[in-house]
Write a protein that holds these residues in place. Structure first.
Motif, mmCIF file in Angstrom:
data_model
loop_
_atom_site.group_PDB
_atom_site.id
_atom_site.type_symbol
_atom_site.label_atom_id
_atom_site.label_comp_id
_atom_site.label_asym_id
_atom_site.label_seq_id
_atom_site.Cartn_x
_atom_site.Cartn_y
_atom_site.Cartn_z
ATOM 1 N N CYS A 77 0.845 -1.191 0.000
ATOM 2 C CA CYS A 77 0.000 0.000 0.000
ATOM 3 C C CYS A 77 0.884 1.246 0.000
ATOM 4 O O CYS A 77 1.960 1.262 0.611
ATOM 5 C CB CYS A 77 -0.907 0.002 1.224
ATOM 6 S SG CYS A 77 -2.129 1.321 1.223
ATOM 7 N N TRP A 88 -2.526 4.165 -3.697
ATOM 8 C CA TRP A 88 -2.829 2.909 -4.380
ATOM 9 C C TRP A 88 -2.530 1.740 -3.456
ATOM 10 O O TRP A 88 -1.846 1.874 -2.458
ATOM 11 C CB TRP A 88 -2.056 2.770 -5.690
ATOM 12 C CG TRP A 88 -0.558 2.841 -5.583
ATOM 13 C CD1 TRP A 88 0.235 3.931 -5.796
ATOM 14 C CD2 TRP A 88 0.354 1.769 -5.257
ATOM 15 N NE1 TRP A 88 1.559 3.630 -5.617
ATOM 16 C CE2 TRP A 88 1.668 2.303 -5.286
ATOM 17 C CE3 TRP A 88 0.196 0.420 -4.941
ATOM 18 C CZ2 TRP A 88 2.794 1.537 -5.022
ATOM 19 C CZ3 TRP A 88 1.322 -0.349 -4.663
ATOM 20 C CH2 TRP A 88 2.602 0.210 -4.712
ATOM 21 N N LYS A 89 -3.088 0.593 -3.825
ATOM 22 C CA LYS A 89 -2.797 -0.629 -3.095
ATOM 23 C C LYS A 89 -2.750 -1.791 -4.075
ATOM 24 O O LYS A 89 -3.353 -1.746 -5.153
ATOM 25 C CB LYS A 89 -3.838 -0.891 -2.015
ATOM 26 C CG LYS A 89 -5.231 -1.183 -2.535
ATOM 27 C CD LYS A 89 -6.195 -1.491 -1.397
ATOM 28 C CE LYS A 89 -7.599 -1.778 -1.928
ATOM 29 N NZ LYS A 89 -8.551 -2.106 -0.832
ATOM 30 N N THR A 123 2.200 5.024 -10.008
ATOM 31 C CA THR A 123 0.880 4.699 -10.539
ATOM 32 C C THR A 123 0.457 3.259 -10.273
ATOM 33 O O THR A 123 -0.550 2.806 -10.797
ATOM 34 C CB THR A 123 0.854 4.924 -12.061
ATOM 35 O OG1 THR A 123 1.818 4.047 -12.678
ATOM 36 C CG2 THR A 123 1.201 6.359 -12.397
ATOM 37 N N SER A 124 1.219 2.535 -9.484
ATOM 38 C CA SER A 124 0.991 1.103 -9.366
ATOM 39 C C SER A 124 -0.284 0.781 -8.605
ATOM 40 O O SER A 124 -0.956 1.633 -8.046
ATOM 41 C CB SER A 124 2.178 0.422 -8.700
ATOM 42 O OG SER A 124 2.132 -0.968 -8.912
ATOM 43 N N GLY A 125 -0.580 -0.498 -8.554
ATOM 44 C CA GLY A 125 -1.793 -0.999 -7.935
ATOM 45 C C GLY A 125 -2.193 -2.283 -8.637
ATOM 46 O O GLY A 125 -1.501 -2.762 -9.529
ATOM 47 N N SER A 128 -2.427 -1.897 -12.419
ATOM 48 C CA SER A 128 -1.224 -1.462 -13.121
ATOM 49 C C SER A 128 -0.284 -2.647 -13.313
ATOM 50 O O SER A 128 -0.231 -3.546 -12.474
ATOM 51 C CB SER A 128 -0.517 -0.354 -12.333
ATOM 52 O OG SER A 128 -1.368 0.762 -12.185
#
Length: 333
Positions: A77, A88-89, A123-125, A128
């Protein structure tokens, strides 16, 4: 140079720590009960506190654009620390996060299965893309980077591995498995160093990484944490002592002595400020301790009476390999 801050006692046991970039005052901790906190060395109470549900311990923390944490169920997270909102998580696969490193806007996450996952920290999650590889057969015990281009990982399977961060974790090489577990790693201007479960340090010179590592013998067991600060390498060991080594231009290490202790409990975390002014350490208690590790000269002044080197390094102290392998470690790096 200002003195190191006084020790800081938290409400619950911290098991991971990372300094805020460009700060020698603010740091984040991940705690055994799952909370993630931001603290100041100048203030008793936490500046911020975040939770991520019932995810197990917050076993790793790292700063990128925000504050990222890895949990016991494998979830990762990231929070926007300015607004306090969750950025994001990413759900985990059930394998505990054991190591985390932020570099070049990328977040590398190692887990209990030996897998390493690379994410864009901005921008991850879950939606992504991420890249995964599995260089280890046991948990990832440490992550460090060479020039923000090569990711180096240590594993409890006795392997040190190298991957290209610019090419999606493409393997560069790995060592043969040592019979000794590797519990930590760090990169210095002259070397790559791994700490072992039985005490010796393995040192590869960056001038010729294909050669067998030098072995620095020691009388203490389990080097569970390593951090490099300019010409100094600090080790956190199973006997609760933080020890300092001076690194020479030839990648040699000279034992300067102990610079602090955790009352006999193993020192499991060492983390430095981005400016190399301070190092923080964690053990099996609720206390964060701070050390001035500016350079070897300053440490020598503090430890002149107790400094000594451990040059006894016979063959019996060397970890042995499980099998021979033709290709060399870091071949082509």
């Amino acid at each position: 140079m200002p003195k190191a801050p006084q020790t800081k006692t938290l409400e619950t046991q911290p098991i991971a720590l990372a300094w805020q970039p460009e700060s020698r005052r603010h740091f984040a901790v991940g705690c055994v009960d799952g909370r993630v906190e931001i603290h100041s060395t100048k203030q008793a109470q936490p500046l911020a506190r975040m939770y991520h549900g019932d995810r197990g311990a917050a076993s790793a923390v790292a700063w990128s654009d925000g504050l990222c944490a890895g949990f016991g169920d494998g979830a990762v997270c990231c929070w926007d620390t300015e607004g306090g909102a969750k950025a994001w998580k990413a759900k985990g696969r059930g394998d505990k996060v054991t190591a985390m490193l932020s570099t070049r806007n990328l977040l590398a996450v190692g887990d209990d299965s030996g897998r390493i996952t690379l994410r864009d920290a901005r921008t991850s999650g879950d939606r992504s893309p991420s890249i995964s590889t599995q260089p280890h057969a046991d948990y990832v015990s440490g992550l460090c980077a060479i020039r923000d281009e090569v990711l180096v990982s240590a594993g409890a399977d006795g392997v040190l591995a190298a991957m290209d961060l610019r090419k999606g974790l493409k393997s560069i090489g790995e060592t043969d498995p040592f019979e000794d577990e590797l519990l930590s790693c760090c990169v210095t201007p002259h070397s790559v160093i791994a700490g072992t479960a039985t005490g010796p340090l393995l040192v590869w010179s960056r001038k010729d990484l294909d050669k067998e590592p030098s072995v620095i013998a020691s009388e203490h067991d389990s080097v569970e944490a390593l951090v490099a600060v300019q010409d100094v390498v600090l080790t956190g060991t199973g006997d609760g002592v933080v020890r300092a080594y001076e690194e020479g231009d030839d990648a040699s290490l000279t034992d300067l002595g102990g610079v602090g202790a955790h009352g006999g409990f193993p020192v499991e975390v060492l983390a430095k400020t981005s400016g190399d002014e301070l190092v923080a350490s964690l053990s099996h208690d609720n206390v964060v301790r701070f050390f001035d590790a500016t350079n070897a000269s300053r440490i020598k002044q503090m430890l002149a009476a107790a400094s000594g080197s451990s040059d006894d390094s016979d063959d019996s102290d060397k970890p042995t390999k499980k099998k021979a392998k033709k290709e060399a470690f870091f071949d082509g790096l």
